[in-house]
Design a protein around this motif. Structure first.
Motif, short mmCIF file in Angstrom:
data_model
loop_
_atom_site.label_atom_id
_atom_site.label_comp_id
_atom_site.label_asym_id
_atom_site.label_seq_id
_atom_site.Cartn_x
_atom_site.Cartn_y
_atom_site.Cartn_z
N ASP A 268 36.90 -14.67 15.21
CA ASP A 268 37.74 -13.87 14.01
C ASP A 268 37.34 -13.08 13.81
OD1 ASP A 268 39.08 -16.56 14.20
OD2 ASP A 268 37.38 -17.60 12.71
N GLY A 269 36.43 -12.24 13.58
CA GLY A 269 35.66 -10.58 13.42
C GLY A 269 36.79 -9.20 14.47
N LEU A 270 37.00 -10.34 15.19
CA LEU A 270 37.78 -9.28 16.18
C LEU A 270 39.42 -9.10 16.47
CD1 LEU A 270 38.07 -7.10 18.87
CD2 LEU A 270 38.70 -9.56 20.59
N VAL A 271 39.82 -10.07 15.77
CA VAL A 271 41.81 -10.42 15.35
C VAL A 271 41.28 -9.51 14.17
CG1 VAL A 271 42.89 -12.10 14.49
CG2 VAL A 271 41.96 -12.32 16.38
N GLU B 130 23.66 -22.86 4.50
CA GLU B 130 24.47 -23.94 5.52
C GLU B 130 26.08 -24.00 5.14
OE1 GLU B 130 23.09 -24.82 8.02
OE2 GLU B 130 20.96 -24.17 7.10
N TYR B 131 26.61 -23.82 3.75
CA TYR B 131 27.63 -24.10 3.40
C TYR B 131 27.84 -22.54 3.05
CZ TYR B 131 26.47 -29.26 3.48
OH TYR B 131 25.47 -30.15 3.89
N GLU B 132 27.77 -21.24 4.11
CA GLU B 132 28.46 -20.15 3.37
C GLU B 132 28.97 -19.99 4.77
OE1 GLU B 132 26.64 -18.30 -0.59
OE2 GLU B 132 25.54 -17.70 1.41
N ILE B 133 29.89 -19.47 5.06
CA ILE B 133 30.41 -18.23 6.13
C ILE B 133 30.82 -16.80 6.03
CG2 ILE B 133 31.99 -18.44 8.32
CD1 ILE B 133 33.12 -20.94 6.98
N THR B 134 30.30 -15.82 6.62
CA THR B 134 30.06 -14.54 6.55
C THR B 134 31.28 -14.10 7.88
OG1 THR B 134 27.62 -14.27 6.43
CG2 THR B 134 29.12 -12.34 7.20
N VAL B 135 32.69 -13.52 7.50
CA VAL B 135 32.81 -12.96 8.11
C VAL B 135 33.91 -11.31 7.77
CG1 VAL B 135 34.67 -15.10 8.06
CG2 VAL B 135 34.86 -13.45 5.82
N THR B 136 34.65 -10.94 8.78
CA THR B 136 34.65 -9.70 8.60
C THR B 136 35.95 -9.61 7.62
OG1 THR B 136 34.59 -9.03 10.85
CG2 THR B 136 35.68 -7.33 9.96
N CYS C 260 29.24 -9.29 18.98
CA CYS C 260 27.95 -9.59 18.85
C CYS C 260 28.18 -11.12 17.50
CB CYS C 260 27.28 -8.97 17.46
SG CYS C 260 26.96 -7.40 17.69
N ALA C 261 26.87 -12.09 17.86
CA ALA C 261 26.41 -13.40 17.45
C ALA C 261 25.52 -12.33 16.72
CB ALA C 261 26.40 -14.43 18.26
N MET D 58 32.70 6.74 13.80
CA MET D 58 31.44 5.94 12.42
C MET D 58 31.51 4.54 12.88
SD MET D 58 32.91 9.11 9.72
CE MET D 58 30.92 8.54 9.23
N HIS D 59 30.60 4.24 12.70
CA HIS D 59 30.53 2.58 12.98
C HIS D 59 30.10 1.58 11.92
CE1 HIS D 59 28.46 -1.24 15.22
NE2 HIS D 59 27.69 -1.45 13.96
N PHE D 60 30.78 0.57 11.20
CA PHE D 60 30.52 0.02 10.47
C PHE D 60 30.89 -1.76 10.44
CE2 PHE D 60 35.06 1.63 9.12
CZ PHE D 60 35.34 0.46 8.81
N ALA D 61 30.20 -2.29 9.12
CA ALA D 61 30.70 -3.71 9.20
C ALA D 61 30.86 -3.63 7.61
CB ALA D 61 29.70 -5.00 9.65
N ALA D 62 32.80 -4.79 7.65
CA ALA D 62 32.61 -4.50 5.59
C ALA D 62 32.65 -6.48 6.66
CB ALA D 62 34.44 -4.25 6.00
#
Length: 252
Positions: free
Chosen positions: A17-20, A231-237, A33-34, A202-206
């Motif tokens: 999902d992050g790639l997309v 356990e009830y949170e999801i980190t996404v791009t 990554c994982a 340049m490289h970053f994670a948003a």
């Protein structure tokens, strides 16, 4: 200082999902990554295969068997070599690696072995570089080992704090290796860092955190030692943040 290579933006993502999201927001490349909570670990073969199926931009796969330091046992290093070969055989275009010695130098022998196993893939050294005792010597070691790119925040927590070292690193590299800046880059500071350092990329994670869609929640069980709330949170791009930060960088 003018960069020696075409300017590109790489987004660090966790999973498909992050790639997309990154490619829809206009990224040039992705680091796949994982477990970004641990700074990024090697994703599964299933994730990589699916990324090859849905990806429309290049992605590089991190080869990192565990969190923590970059001083690996013989068995861990053997697993890294096998992961690199697996990525090569799948047709991945690049991998991201990093090995250090106990005294804080680039492990040149192991780095060269990973580069040799990777070809014809591109090879990036990740922020293990930032944990070396002498960044000038580390650049030379990476060049000798044949590494194509180095990811660095200038040996500081953020690129803004590391601006002087980033600028010096780019000058020392002098086009022999791509220098890719990272470290808490966002829409508000990425142009400043690009102008001040002359880095090639340049490289970053948003990232943003979403609440889980789980209706039933067992309050008595937590997985992996984390807080039960996690356990009830999801980190996404965050696609919008990626798009805005890329625009700011290219306007610099």
């Amino acid at each position: 200082m003018m960069p020696h290579h075409p300017f590109k933006i790489e987004i660090c993502v966790e999973g498909i999902d992050g790639l997309v999201a990154a490619q829809q927001a206009g990224a040039d490349r992705v680091e796949l990554c994982a477990s970004l909570l641990e700074g990024g670990l090697t994703p599964s073969l299933g994730v990589v295969r699916e990324a090859l199926r849905v990806g429309t931009i290049p992605f590089h796969v991190i080869i990192r068997p565990r969190g923590g330091d970059f001083l690996y046992s013989e068995l861990e290093f053997a697993s890294m070599i096998e992961d690199v070969k697996a990525m090569r055989d799948l047709g991945v275009v690049g991998v991201v690696i990093g090995c250090l010695t106990a005294d804080g130098e680039i492990d040149e022998a192991r780095t060269k072995a990973l580069v040799d196993a990777a070809r014809p893939m591109k090879v990036t050294c990740h922020r293990a570089f930032d944990m070396t005792r002498d960044y000038r010597a580390a650049i030379e070691a990476l060049v000798r080992a044949g590494v194509d790119r180095v990811l660095t925040s200038g040996q500081r927590d953020t690129a803004v704090e590391g601006i002087d070292i980033l600028k010096d690193t780019a000058a020392i590299a002098d086009g022999r290796i791509v220098v890719m800046a990272c470290g808490a880059l966002d829409q508000g500071n990425i142009a400043q860092v690009r102008r001040a350092t002359g880095v090639d990329e340049m490289h970053f994670a948003a990232l943003k955190t979403l609440k889980s869609g789980m209706a039933f929640r067992n309050p008595h069980v937590g997985m992996g030692g984390t807080a039960i709330e996690r356990e009830y949170e999801i980190t996404v791009t965050d696609e919008d943040a990626v798009r805005a930060t890329i625009a700011a960088a290219k306007a610099a």
